[in-house]
Each structure stands twice: as C-alpha cells, then as structure tokens.
Design an enzyme around this catalytic site. Structure first.
Site, PDB file in Angstrom:
ATOM      1  N   ILE A 196       6.223   6.758  24.420  1.00  0.00           N
ATOM      2  CA  ILE A 196       5.412   6.912  23.215  1.00  0.00           C
ATOM      3  C   ILE A 196       6.234   6.940  21.937  1.00  0.00           C
ATOM      4  O   ILE A 196       5.667   6.978  20.845  1.00  0.00           O
ATOM      5  CB  ILE A 196       4.540   8.183  23.290  1.00  0.00           C
ATOM      6  CG1 ILE A 196       5.409   9.432  23.507  1.00  0.00           C
ATOM      7  CG2 ILE A 196       3.492   8.061  24.373  1.00  0.00           C
ATOM      8  CD1 ILE A 196       4.612  10.735  23.502  1.00  0.00           C
ATOM      9  N   VAL A 247      10.972   9.238  23.802  1.00  0.00           N
ATOM     10  CA  VAL A 247       9.991  10.274  24.113  1.00  0.00           C
ATOM     11  C   VAL A 247       8.912   9.659  24.994  1.00  0.00           C
ATOM     12  O   VAL A 247       8.347   8.619  24.658  1.00  0.00           O
ATOM     13  CB  VAL A 247       9.370  10.871  22.843  1.00  0.00           C
ATOM     14  CG1 VAL A 247       8.400  11.987  23.214  1.00  0.00           C
ATOM     15  CG2 VAL A 247      10.448  11.396  21.906  1.00  0.00           C
ATOM     16  N   ASP A 256      15.534  19.437   7.561  1.00  0.00           N
ATOM     17  CA  ASP A 256      15.016  18.060   7.557  1.00  0.00           C
ATOM     18  C   ASP A 256      13.489  18.065   7.496  1.00  0.00           C
ATOM     19  O   ASP A 256      12.819  17.351   8.242  1.00  0.00           O
ATOM     20  CB  ASP A 256      15.497  17.311   8.797  1.00  0.00           C
ATOM     21  CG  ASP A 256      15.387  15.784   8.635  1.00  0.00           C
ATOM     22  OD1 ASP A 256      15.306  15.322   7.475  1.00  0.00           O
ATOM     23  OD2 ASP A 256      15.374  15.075   9.651  1.00  0.00           O
TER      24      ASP A 256
END
Length: 991
Positions: free
Chosen positions: A85, A93, A200
C-alpha cells in the site's frame, strides 16, 4: 525561471503528490511535455517533500526495490501479508492481517538494500521505539518491531483514511482546520511530555481516519530531548537515542529557522511546523515560497517576520498562527500545552457563540454542500454547520417551510441522483470488483439526528425520520432533483416513529408505543395515514411488483406474514419459533423479481450462535442459504439488480462492539467486505437500477470529565478524543481505567488523573470492558467477550501483565471486586435458558467459585456496585415473560443471605435492563441513580431503608453514560456521550 513556469511547476507538483509511485512518472511525462526546466523543478519539489529529504543529503539516495520484500499471502509470525500500500525511501508498507487478534495492521519493512546502513537502521528502530513509547489516540499505535530473514519490520495499527494533504486538496473550512489542529496539538503535547520531538510535522505525516480521528505518523526523525549520543542498540533505553550534531533533518517547507540552520532543536520546532500546517489549512498556501528547496530554506531564514497571509487568515486565529510562526523561538509558544490551550479556547468560544442563522444550498462541481448565509466570514457561523455534524443534540437551524406543494425547506441538493436508468447491472453501486476507494459517499444531511431513511426506487425521493426537538421525531421527505423537503408525518403525541420503507406512491412506517407497534402508510404527497397492521415487530415493505406486503410479529419476529398492499388478507408465510428462528430485519428486503425476501436465520448450538444469510421464497416458505458465512448480526440489506445483496453486517469473529460494515454477497453466496470504518452502517435501501444506495452512518463518542461534588460547576474535561465509550473507573491512586477502541480493538487503558501517561493494558483477543482495580492497587478485573456469547471474567496485574481467566463457564458478566479485595462477584449466565442465572463469587486468585444467590427462573441479573464500606451488593433482577419487563433492585450483604428489595420510582422500574446505572454513595448509606434527559443528566439519591425517599444530588450537562466516585469521595467522574447518525448517499465513482 520565470514566474509562470514556477506557478505551473507548483500546480503539477500538487497533483503529482496524490499519485502512486507507479502512476507518477507517466503523469509527469505527459504534463511537463518535454520541458526539461519544468520537469526538473517539479522533481526538486517532490524530492523536498519526501520524508527523507535531507537524510538523502547526508546518506545518499537509496534505490527503491522493484519488487516487494514480501509477497501477498506470505505469513511472518502472526501476520499475513495482503497487499503493498505504500513505498518510500526507507521501506515498503503492506496491509496485513493480525491472525491472532483478527484485525488489519500496517506492516512496514525496511528495504533490504539499505538494511546494512547503520544510520538508516537506527532511524528505523528509533521510529518504532519513539512511537511505541507514546500511548495516545492521536499518535499511531506501534504493535511490534522485529526481524525476519535479515529484514527489519514495524507493525502498527492500520489507519483507514486519508492524509491531511489529501484532505486539504478536497477542501477544509475553518472549523475543520481548527479541529485537526487541536488533535495534532494533543499528539505533540503527549510526545513532548515524554521528551520526544517529532521534527517532521507536515500534512503527509498526518492521517485522518474516516471517523475524523487524527493520527500523527512517522517518528523516523524524532529525537529525545536532553539526550546524549551513543552507538545504536535495539535494546538500549529510548531516552539515549540522538542524532549527530549539526545534521539538518526535516522537510524544507515546514522547517523551523533553528532546524534549517542545523542548530539544536527542542519541542518548539514542532510548534513552528504545526504553525505552517495551520496556515496552509486556513489559507490554502504556505507562508514561504521558493523555486527550489534551497530557496525555501532561504525564505525561512531571510526575513525578520513570517509573511503570513493576513488577508486570508481568519481574524480569530491570526494571533495564534503568528505566535506559532515567530522566528525567535523564545517568543514563540513555549509548549504544545500552551498552543493547545489557545486552540481549544478558540474552539470553545465558537461553541458558545452559536447563534440561529439561516442557510441555503450552494454547489460545486463535485458535491453540493450546505453553507451559511452570513454578512461576513465568522468562525461562529462555520461552527454551526460543523457542530450539527458532530453533536446529536446541537442546534438545528431551520428556515420556515413555504407552500406545501413546493415541498418547503431548501436544505441540500444531491448532484446526479438517478432516475429511470436502463443501464443494467453494470451501473450497480457495488459489484464483485468494487472496493471502498471506488465509492463516493455524499452525506445527505448534517443534523446528526437521523433515525432511519429510505430512497425511492426511481431515485427521486428520500424519506427519513429525524429528531425534531427533545422527545420528538418526525418523518420528512425530500425531493432530490430540486432540493425540497417537507414534513409528512408529525411527531406523535405518544410513542415514536420507526422503520420506514418506500412504495411507488406510498411510505410505510411504524408507530411504536409502550404496548404496541402499528404499521401505517401515508401518501408520498402527504395526507392522512392509514393503519395496515398492528402488534408487529419492526416495519413492513411492499414487493417491487406492488402485489404483496411483508411484515413480522412475535417477540423475536419469528413469524413472517404476507398481506395485500392495504393490509387485508393476512396470512402466515413462515412460523419458526425456537432457537433457529428467521428474522427479516427492521424492514424486509425484496428481490427484484418479487419472489424472495432476504432474512437472517438464527442458529444456536451448544458451542455457538450466529446468523446465516438466507432467502425466503414467498410462494412456499422455502429457505435457501446465501453463503455459509456466520454473522454476529445483520443490520440492513438491499438487493442489487443482478440479484446480489448489499448487507450491513459483522462477522462472529468480530468483537461485540465493532461497527457493522458494508458487504457485497454475490448470487453464489461469496461475501466480500467493502468498507472498513469505525462508523457503523445500517438501514439500507437502493434504487431500482442499483446506481445509488442509501445507508445510515452512526458514530458514538465519549469523553471523561470530572467535577467536584462540592461545586459541580467546576468541571474539567480529561479526554477530548471521543474514544471512551466502553466504560471507565477510577484507580486506587485517582487515575483512570477506561475502555477505548483507538488501537483498532476494544481494549483497557490506564492514564493519570490529568489524562497524561496513557498506556494500553490489554492486547489479547476479545472485547474488553468493565475494568475495576482492587483496593490495594495490585490487580485489575475485567470482562472479556471473545465470541458471540462467550463472556468471561479475567484478572491481570495493575501494569497489564499476567492476564488469567478467573471464570470458565459458558458466560459470566458484570464483575465487581469485593470491598476487602479478596473476592470477585459476577453473574453466571447458563445455557440453555431454562436454567436460572446466579450471582457467584470467585477468589481473586481464581479458585473456589461459590454460588451466592440463585435468581428466580425466567429472570436476568446484573450487578451494579459493591459498597466500599461494608461490601453490600446492589444488583437488579428483571422479569422477562411479561408484556413490560419489570426491574427489581436488590441489596444483599457481603456474606450472602436473603436480598432486600429497594422501592424504585415508577420510571426506574420499567427502564431498560442494565440501566440507568446505579452506584453506592461513598459513605454507603444511599444508592445513587441517574435520570437523563436530552440535555442534562441528574443524579438522585435513593434510600435503602424502605421509605423510598429520594433527593437530587447533582445536575450535569449533557448525556452521561456512566459515572464513578473518586476513592476519596470528593470528585465525580463521568463519561459524556455524543451520538450522531446521518444518512449517506453511496454511488460508484466509476459509473
């Protein structure tokens, strides 16, 4: 580069970010059209927005593997790989199944070609360990980190939703932006409290689930404040992980000035990044621009003040945004707690500022949305629309209806509702190959107060039941092609309206009173209602050919009747009393050829019970199974033109409190799950062509509040995520045990009295609830429902370790720990039902179970509370085989003996089984019970001396589901619940 090229590059860049890695190159080749300068600029922008932007500067760019590290169907430990995905510079992932806990998970694998890079391995481990150190509903839950055949992996919860970047692309209003900012702020507050700085924060690292819960992802750049450097060690304490001095980490557009300079950073750098995100959500643009990543950083560093878009920023939020983006970090927000406090304060101010305001319908090219009429843009006005989406009893703003023939009120318009379409089954909203991504769900209304809804066969009308004030509900009909609706059945003086279904020019509905259920029909154009049937169980529906009317009777609906459309000529189609009865739901669903009804056949064996989807032949009562899947429940069904079925259901393998999902069951009985949301589905209907499906989405939120008993006005909200609706309790130290499904399963969590230091305690399979802690703080006792009716009592240590099963019957529930901590009391529920229930106790060590009291036959029992002073049990017994079941509240001494009945007010005697919740007062002299209205909950005392005296103890705002007293008796903790239910029009994007 000229300005027009730069603008074009940004436009292509925005579109390219939403594409997969496989689709992006072809898109860039096509849109850039051979313009090398334009292509380079877009590539630079895309590189700058990848999570590894400046990591690549230090380490060099790592190639992406051409093939997944793992294959579909491969099993690693307890995880079965399903599909790839996502792919990034660090790894890939996969969507996987946790085969032990029966839940979807995200399985992130480090690329094998970078696995030898010690720095990237350190980053990979740091991401897992940083996130796993944080238990918070707004932070991605990490389940496990491990290695397999040289590859490292992280297993986390699977977030079914979209990134904030994708959400921003579809459009956010101010209130939605504020709600998202609050949840990100809450996540940062939790991380910073644990000494972790994310570094981040950007829209790509924020996911928004379909139910609106925000999840902060990717702690790969996280650092621990006040930490020293040391060699990487996967078993080293997390607080020792650090990065090399002077290394610039992060994504350019969201870097704080100190981060861009490579200086030491602390929690304030995350607040800057969040400020950029807030600015971008509110204005649609970043406060910084540059033709390259270098120019972006230069823009951040060069000016004295941040160039915020004051013209586009809402004035109420401008000071917050500017303070978060102050370049001098000493003048910036100093903590996430302070920023979150201001954001919540503005949100609360908007809640109190709601004023009646008219609204109209406006449209765009995708979907028509309700907007408010207002002289100028104000947050308060926007909040009205958002509030009625989220709050069941929020103010519903209405314009008075105009002439009846014109169908009055202008509310919503649905773009593209089907009429007479002969496209055939190819236009079905859901087919064999349909996925959730193919579906477009357009919210039909934003009131949050829908009860049931149905769509006409031609797709021109929707009829729905909605709350029209406290204790009132009405039936309204809406003409979709001109956005008109009107009330056709007013609120009845007594009872409630339920179970609507469409005929060609009629609407059938149920009037439910305390002693009867009656089916009526009313003309589509309005007029007088005519009774069709009485003493029914649920509603009825007319066959597509208009010749037969089907409905049900008897307590379980096991007798199914057919009649003429006007109710005459009743005859029994099927009579199946006993354990294997057949039920056609709240409204029977007819096949397109009018020959079959879709039903659920209840099956019960010694070891299990479930529903099987079956078709009932209306000609002869024959039952035909549609597949062999076992369902926990089936809450709605609708036929498609090809004879397949769409059902709202959940499997027996799912926990009891899991929401029903949409499934497609083909003519061969093969069932495929279409949705995977935390919002439940029910009340299905479809147009004749199958192009549009109407369903009801229901969501329940609950948060913990506390209030001083001496001054109830001094209330404090402890949680704000809406996740607490599986119960809660105080710990011996004044903290909280509570149930939450934030991990994807209903588990028991613990937190401090201020809501901090959250940790998940249960992880084994099942639905966990009703947790309480022993007086010495050593053990926690709880319910674990593992299957359809297999509920047992468990005990674990206070830190969640060493869970053991205390009871081993077929079903035991409502455990309570004795006042001395030596025993656990519970109700034993036998099978079959012709044996009596009993109150039992078992030692806290799990030995010597004893029957304390046996209930009369044909009753059910529920333990409410045990007195902390002398151990007396307060429990209820409800008689079953009566027209109206009666509750009998009893009190029994801890040593056993004959229970004493407590005189109850009349309304409490006939209340539903198990509620209202009853508790002992802290001094053990009185019992406390709740009396709830639509807007408040009143706690009243009840004497135990037989005099039936009562008095009001405290009034709390809102609907309270459960309440507990603190160990010192000075505080009241309670869960405030909000339920919303709205109809949704479902179409297929590919049609």
């Amino acid at each position: 580069m000229n300005k027009s090229t730069w603008q074009r590059a940004k436009e292509i860049f925005d579109e390219a970010r939403g594409l997969s890695d496989a689709d992006r190159p072809e898109f860039l080749d096509r849109t850039c059209g051979g313009n090398a300068e334009l292509r380079k600029q877009v590539d630079d922008l895309l590189a700058a927005y990848q999570s590894e932007f400046l990591e690549d500067t230090a380490l060099g760019s790592a190639p992406i593997l051409a093939n997944p590290a793992f294959t579909n169907g491969q099993t690693i430990g307890r995880y079965r790989i399903n599909e790839l995905i996502g792919t990034g510079g660090m790894g890939q992932v996969f969507l996987a199944d946790d085969t032990e806990l029966d839940r979807p998970v995200a399985f992130k694998v480090l690329h094998s070609d970078v696995a030898e890079d010690s720095e990237r391995v350190r980053r990979f481990i740091q991401e897992a360990r940083a996130a796993s150190a944080l238990n918070h509903p707004n932070i991605l839950t990490i389940h496990e980190i491990g290695s397999f055949e040289g590859s490292r992996y992280i297993v986390s919860e699977y977030v079914n939703g979209e990134t904030l970047r994708e959400k921003m692309r579809s459009g956010l209003n101010t209130v939605q932006s504020l709600e998202i900012a609050c949840q990100i702020g809450a996540a940062l507050d939790a991380a910073h409290s644990a000494g972790i700085v994310h570094r981040d924060i950007k829209p790509e690292n924020v996911m928004i689930r379909h139910d609106g819960l925000v999840k902060v992802l990717d702690f790969g750049l996280a650092k621990l404040t006040e930490a020293d450097d040391q060699p990487i060690d996967s078993k080293a304490p997390l607080s020792r992980i650090h990065t090399s001095p002077g290394l610039v980490m992060g994504t350019a557009a969201y870097m704080s000035p100190e981060q861009a300079r490579g200086q030491a950073v602390d929690a304030r750098t995350d607040l800057w990044s969040l400020g950029v995100v807030i600015h971008e959500m509110l204005t649609g643009r970043s406060p910084f621009e540059g033709e390259s990543a270098t120019e972006l950083i230069s823009s951040i560093l060069s000016t004295e003040t941040t160039p915020t878009d004051l013209a586009s920023l809402p004035p109420e939020l401008t000071p917050i945004c500017q303070k978060a983006l102050t370049k001098d970090k000493e003048k910036r927000y100093q903590s996430a707690h302070d920023l979150l406090k201001d954001l919540k304060g503005e949100k609360k101010r908007m809640e109190y500022a709601i004023q009646p305001t008219p609204f109209i319908s406006t449209s765009n090219t995708d979907e028509l949305k309700t907007q408010l009429i207002r002289p100028q843009r104000t947050l308060s006005a926007e909040y009205i629309v958002y509030s009625v989406q989220r709050h069941k009893y929020a103010t519903l703003i209405i314009v008075s209806a105009v002439a009846f023939a014109a169908f009055g009120l202008s509310v919503y318009r649905y773009n593209g509702a089907p009429g007479q379409n002969t496209a055939g089954t190819n236009a079905q909203v859901i087919q064999d190959n349909t996925s959730q991504n193919d579906l477009k769900m357009s919210r039909f209304a934003v009131s949050g107060m829908m009860r049931e809804a149905g769509i006409s066969a031609d797709g021109k009308y929707v009829a729905y039941i909605t709350a029209d004030g406290p204790g009132r509900n009405t039936i309204r009909i809406r003409q979709l092609d001109n956005a008109k609706d009107v009330e056709i059945v007013p609120a009845p003086p007594k009872g409630s309206l339920q179970n609507i279904s469409f005929a060609s020019d009629q609407i059938y509905y149920v009037l439910n009173t305390p002693n009867n259920e009656e089916i009526f029909r009313v003309p589509l154009a309005g007029g007088s209602s005519i009774k069709i049937a009485d003493n029914t169980d649920g509603g009825g529906s007319l066959s597509p050919d208009g010749k037969l009317f089907a409905f049900q009777r008897d307590p379980k609906g096991e007798t199914i009747y057919l009649a003429n459309p006007d109710g005459t000529g009743e005859r029994v189609l099927l009579d199946r009393p006993g354990d294997d009865w057949v039920y056609c739901g709240s409204v029977p669903a007819w096949s397109p050829d009018s020959k079959w009804l879709a039903c659920g056949e209840h099956k019960k064996t010694k070891d299990e019970q479930y529903y099987q989807l079956v078709l009932l032949n209306v000609a002869n009562g024959e039952i035909k199974a549609r597949g062999d899947k076992k369902w926990r429940n089936i809450s709605g069904s609708a036929f498609m033109p090809d004879g397949s079925l769409i059902i709202a259901a959940k499997e027996t393998s799912k926990e009891e409190l899991a929401p029903a999902q949409l499934w497609h069951v083909d003519v061969g009985g093969i069932a495929k799950q279409i949705t995977n949301d935390l919002i439940g589905y029910s009340s299905l209907s479809a147009t004749k062509t199958g192009e549009t499906l109407l369903t009801l989405q229901t969501k329940t939120n609950g948060d913990i509040w506390t209030s001083a008993l001496a001054d109830p006005s001094k209330s404090r909200q402890i949680t704000s995520s809406g996740e607490v609706w599986f119960g809660f309790n105080y710990t011996s130290s004044g903290g909280f045990l509570f149930g939450s499904n934030v991990s994807g399963n209903s588990d028991i969590w613990m937190m401090d009295s201020d809501g901090g230091n959250r940790r998940q305690l249960t992880a084994e399979r099942g639905s966990h609830s009703r947790a309480s802690i022993s007086p010495d703080g050593r053990y926690i006792v709880y319910e674990n429902r593992k299957d359809f009716f297999g509920t047992h009592v468990f005990r674990m240590d206070a830190d969640g370790k060493n869970p053991i099963q205390l009871t081993h019957g077929l079903r035991e529930w409502t455990p309570e720990i004795s006042h001395d901590g030596k025993w656990v009391y519970y109700v034993r529920v036998p099978e079959p039902d012709d044996e009596p229930q009993a109150i039992c106790k078992v030692s806290i060590n799990g030995v010597d179970p004893v029957v304390v009291w046996t209930a009369p036959m044909h009753t059910r029992t529920w333990i409410h509370d045990i007195s902390r002073t002398d151990g007396r049990l307060a429990f209820e017994v409800q008689t079953l085989r009566q027209p109206t079941p009666i509750r009998d509240l009893k009190v029994m001494a801890a040593v056993g003996g004959t229970p004493v009945s407590i005189t109850l007010p009349p309304a409490l005697r006939t209340a539903p089984f198990g509620g209202p919740i009853i508790r002992w007062s802290t001094d053990g002299r009185e019992l406390i019970y709740s009396r709830r209205s639509d807007t408040t909950t009143v706690l009243n005392t009840l004497s135990t001396d037989g005099k039936a005296s009562t008095r009001e103890l405290v009034t709390l705002p809102g609907r309270i589901s459960i309440y507990e007293f603190s160990p010192d008796g000075k505080q009241l903790g309670y869960v405030k619940v909000n339920s919303t239910s709205d109809a949704v029009l479902v179409t297929n994007k590919r049609n």
